[in-house]
Motif scaffolding. Sequence first.
Motif: not given
Length: 342
Positions: A222-234
């Motif tokens: 929600e902050h526009g960052r790209q998580p390394l370990f991401a889920s479908r929701q971010g």
Amino acid sequence: MTDGPTDLAPREAWHRYLDGRQTELTEETASTYHYRLKLFGEWCEDQGIETVDELNGWLFDQYESYRAGQDIASVTLHNEMETLKNFVEYLERIEAVNDDLAERVNVPHVPRDERSRETKLPTERALALIRHYRSSETLRGCRRHALLEVAWHTGARLGGLRALDLRDYDRDEQTIEFVHRPESETVLKNKGEGERVVALNERVCETISTYIQSDRYDEHDEHGRQPLFASRQGRPNPNTIRVWMYLATFPCIQGECPHGYDPDACEFRNHSKASQCPSSRAPHHIRTGSITWHCDRGVPREVTAERVNASQDVIDEYYDKSEKRDRMEKRRRPHLNKLNIE
């Protein structure tokens, strides 16, 4: 509205105590303290205690006996009473109770070896799992594989793993960076002091790169960052990270179930029950096993401390689970030549 600090109800008092420590406590630590003091506050209400001015040594002794009678672990009771003592010291500071009241809170002694966390992912199991993931055409580079490799090789805490962004991984430099970003809701346990760059070897980088290319969800939080370990929701919540780790450490991934269950019908395969598998392990267990592995492989204590963001004393007391003979053979015997008299 109370007339003064002595009129504070126990529940109101511990809320004020934790509110005042918001800037120094991580969310997870604050939640732990909240739970411990909530237990005490509810017990006070059941006893008809309306204000903190009514607290005394006899009540603390009664509460300790009550909690001990609930068959909790000795280290759990130790931690709960220690938190209660700190709370009462706060009450002393704001002049809500007598100056010496905290001394009447008994914190039961727990031997050092009992205070340390014995549950860990053993080295032989961790290495067997990682080798299996690496050699499997279907599992190599999957999210569970990458999560386990990063956790095992960096000794990172759950919060650190969750905080990682795609930009924190540098393939060319073979590093991964842990950054404290409270403004966008990913904090490190030790805040700015927990920031560090950790070097990775080539095989770990291959795993992370394969995961990014083939199995990572290309999502933003929600902050526009790209998580390394991401889920479908971010960015996943902490419990989701725990579940992923439980699933990553199932023993039946690389062999037969040691508990006699049929993997195809095992209820532990369900996300909601993954933690109930007797052999699955949470992120903290991987951290404990990882630090032990670093020590056993002869990595200098100061290097391990920097990699995993823990003091050398804490590593010795809580995380280094080497057997005594292993410690002697692997870390002390090489120095015997320094003691030659001839």
